[in-house]
Design a protein around this motif. Structure first.
Motif, short mmCIF file in Angstrom:
data_model
loop_
_atom_site.label_atom_id
_atom_site.label_comp_id
_atom_site.label_asym_id
_atom_site.label_seq_id
_atom_site.Cartn_x
_atom_site.Cartn_y
_atom_site.Cartn_z
N ASP A 254 -7.11 10.88 -12.15
CA ASP A 254 -8.39 10.60 -12.82
C ASP A 254 -8.54 11.44 -14.08
O ASP A 254 -9.00 10.95 -15.12
N TYR A 255 -8.19 12.73 -13.98
CA TYR A 255 -8.33 13.64 -15.11
C TYR A 255 -7.48 13.16 -16.29
O TYR A 255 -7.95 13.10 -17.43
N PHE A 256 -6.23 12.82 -16.02
CA PHE A 256 -5.36 12.36 -17.09
C PHE A 256 -5.83 11.02 -17.65
O PHE A 256 -5.77 10.79 -18.86
N ALA A 257 -6.31 10.14 -16.78
CA ALA A 257 -6.78 8.83 -17.24
C ALA A 257 -7.99 8.96 -18.16
O ALA A 257 -8.20 8.13 -19.04
N SER A 258 -8.77 10.02 -17.97
CA SER A 258 -9.98 10.20 -18.78
C SER A 258 -9.73 11.08 -20.01
O SER A 258 -10.66 11.34 -20.77
N ASN A 259 -8.50 11.54 -20.20
CA ASN A 259 -8.19 12.45 -21.30
C ASN A 259 -6.97 11.88 -22.05
O ASN A 259 -5.83 12.21 -21.74
N GLU A 260 -7.26 11.03 -23.02
CA GLU A 260 -6.19 10.30 -23.70
C GLU A 260 -5.11 11.19 -24.32
O GLU A 260 -3.92 10.88 -24.20
N SER B 183 5.05 4.68 -19.18
CA SER B 183 4.22 4.07 -20.21
C SER B 183 2.74 4.27 -19.83
O SER B 183 2.41 4.35 -18.65
N PRO B 184 1.88 4.34 -20.82
CA PRO B 184 0.45 4.43 -20.52
C PRO B 184 -0.03 3.26 -19.65
O PRO B 184 -0.89 3.43 -18.79
N GLU B 185 0.57 2.08 -19.85
CA GLU B 185 0.20 0.92 -19.04
C GLU B 185 0.57 1.13 -17.58
O GLU B 185 -0.22 0.80 -16.68
N GLN B 186 1.76 1.69 -17.31
CA GLN B 186 2.16 1.98 -15.93
C GLN B 186 1.19 2.98 -15.30
O GLN B 186 0.78 2.82 -14.16
N PHE B 187 0.86 4.02 -16.06
CA PHE B 187 -0.06 5.04 -15.56
C PHE B 187 -1.40 4.40 -15.18
O PHE B 187 -1.92 4.62 -14.09
N MET B 188 -1.92 3.59 -16.09
CA MET B 188 -3.24 3.01 -15.85
C MET B 188 -3.22 1.98 -14.73
O MET B 188 -4.23 1.80 -14.04
N ARG B 189 -2.09 1.34 -14.50
CA ARG B 189 -1.99 0.42 -13.34
C ARG B 189 -2.14 1.20 -12.04
O ARG B 189 -2.83 0.76 -11.12
N VAL B 190 -1.51 2.36 -11.96
CA VAL B 190 -1.66 3.19 -10.76
C VAL B 190 -3.11 3.65 -10.65
O VAL B 190 -3.70 3.58 -9.57
N TRP B 191 -3.68 4.11 -11.76
CA TRP B 191 -5.08 4.56 -11.73
C TRP B 191 -5.99 3.42 -11.25
O TRP B 191 -6.88 3.64 -10.43
N HIS B 192 -5.73 2.22 -11.74
CA HIS B 192 -6.58 1.08 -11.36
C HIS B 192 -6.43 0.75 -9.87
O HIS B 192 -7.42 0.40 -9.23
N ARG B 193 -5.22 0.87 -9.34
CA ARG B 193 -5.05 0.64 -7.89
C ARG B 193 -5.83 1.65 -7.08
O ARG B 193 -6.33 1.35 -6.01
N LEU B 194 -5.95 2.88 -7.59
CA LEU B 194 -6.72 3.91 -6.89
C LEU B 194 -8.23 3.73 -7.09
O LEU B 194 -9.01 4.23 -6.30
N ASN B 195 -8.61 3.05 -8.16
CA ASN B 195 -10.02 2.87 -8.52
C ASN B 195 -10.28 1.39 -8.84
O ASN B 195 -10.58 1.05 -9.98
N PRO B 196 -10.19 0.52 -7.85
CA PRO B 196 -10.27 -0.92 -8.13
C PRO B 196 -11.60 -1.36 -8.75
O PRO B 196 -11.64 -2.36 -9.46
N SER B 197 -12.66 -0.62 -8.52
CA SER B 197 -13.94 -1.03 -9.11
C SER B 197 -14.14 -0.46 -10.51
O SER B 197 -15.15 -0.70 -11.15
N GLY B 198 -13.14 0.29 -10.98
CA GLY B 198 -13.20 0.83 -12.33
C GLY B 198 -13.90 2.11 -12.35
O GLY B 198 -14.13 2.94 -12.97
N SER C 228 0.83 -1.20 0.00
CA SER C 228 0.00 0.00 0.00
C SER C 228 0.86 1.26 0.00
O SER C 228 0.51 2.25 -0.61
N GLU C 229 2.01 1.22 0.68
CA GLU C 229 2.91 2.37 0.67
C GLU C 229 3.53 2.55 -0.71
O GLU C 229 3.73 3.67 -1.16
N LYS C 230 3.87 1.45 -1.38
CA LYS C 230 4.41 1.53 -2.73
C LYS C 230 3.37 2.15 -3.67
O LYS C 230 3.70 3.00 -4.49
N ALA C 231 2.14 1.70 -3.56
CA ALA C 231 1.08 2.22 -4.42
C ALA C 231 0.88 3.71 -4.16
O ALA C 231 0.73 4.49 -5.10
N GLU C 232 0.89 4.11 -2.89
CA GLU C 232 0.68 5.52 -2.56
C GLU C 232 1.87 6.35 -3.05
O GLU C 232 1.69 7.43 -3.58
N SER C 233 3.06 5.81 -2.90
CA SER C 233 4.26 6.51 -3.37
C SER C 233 4.21 6.70 -4.87
O SER C 233 4.52 7.78 -5.38
N SER C 234 3.82 5.66 -5.61
CA SER C 234 3.75 5.80 -7.06
C SER C 234 2.62 6.75 -7.46
O SER C 234 2.75 7.48 -8.43
#
Length: 96
Positions: free
Chosen positions: A62-68, A81-96, A8-14
């Motif tokens: 969230d703003y960047f994730a919704s604005n390609e 990478s966009p994939e790295q970015f979206m992995r962080v976004w997904h950890r913050l928004n697990p239900s999508g 959880s600290e790694k996710a928050e740090s990223s």
């Protein structure tokens, strides 16, 4: 031996470093900064007060994730990478 950092600290740090990259991108692109502020309903003073808050950090991600277009520009300019970015976004928004 390296100390083990809890997941959880790694996710928050990223998330923090990613939000910082988002804010840096916006600071370098005034038109995009204005668009974000209008979208978020922030005036310059409110934005200044919010810097460093988890609410703003999550909002930026969230703003960047919704604005390609700006997501791809951020990724191209920061080496993320966009994939790295979206992995962080997904950890913050697990239900999508």
């Amino acid at each position: 031996m390296r100390p083990v950092v809890p997941r959880s600290e790694k996710a928050e740090s990223s998330a923090v470093s990613l939000a910082d990259a988002c804010l840096g991108y916006l600071a370098e692109n005034p038109d995009e900064l204005l668009a974000f502020m209008q979208f978020a309903g922030l005036d310059p003073e409110a934005l200044r007060r919010s810097v460093g808050s988890s609410h703003l950090q999550h909002g930026l991600i969230d703003y960047f994730a919704s604005n390609e277009p700006i997501l791809l520009a951020l990724c191209a300019n920061s080496g993320i990478s966009p994939e790295q970015f979206m992995r962080v976004w997904h950890r913050l928004n697990p239900s999508g």
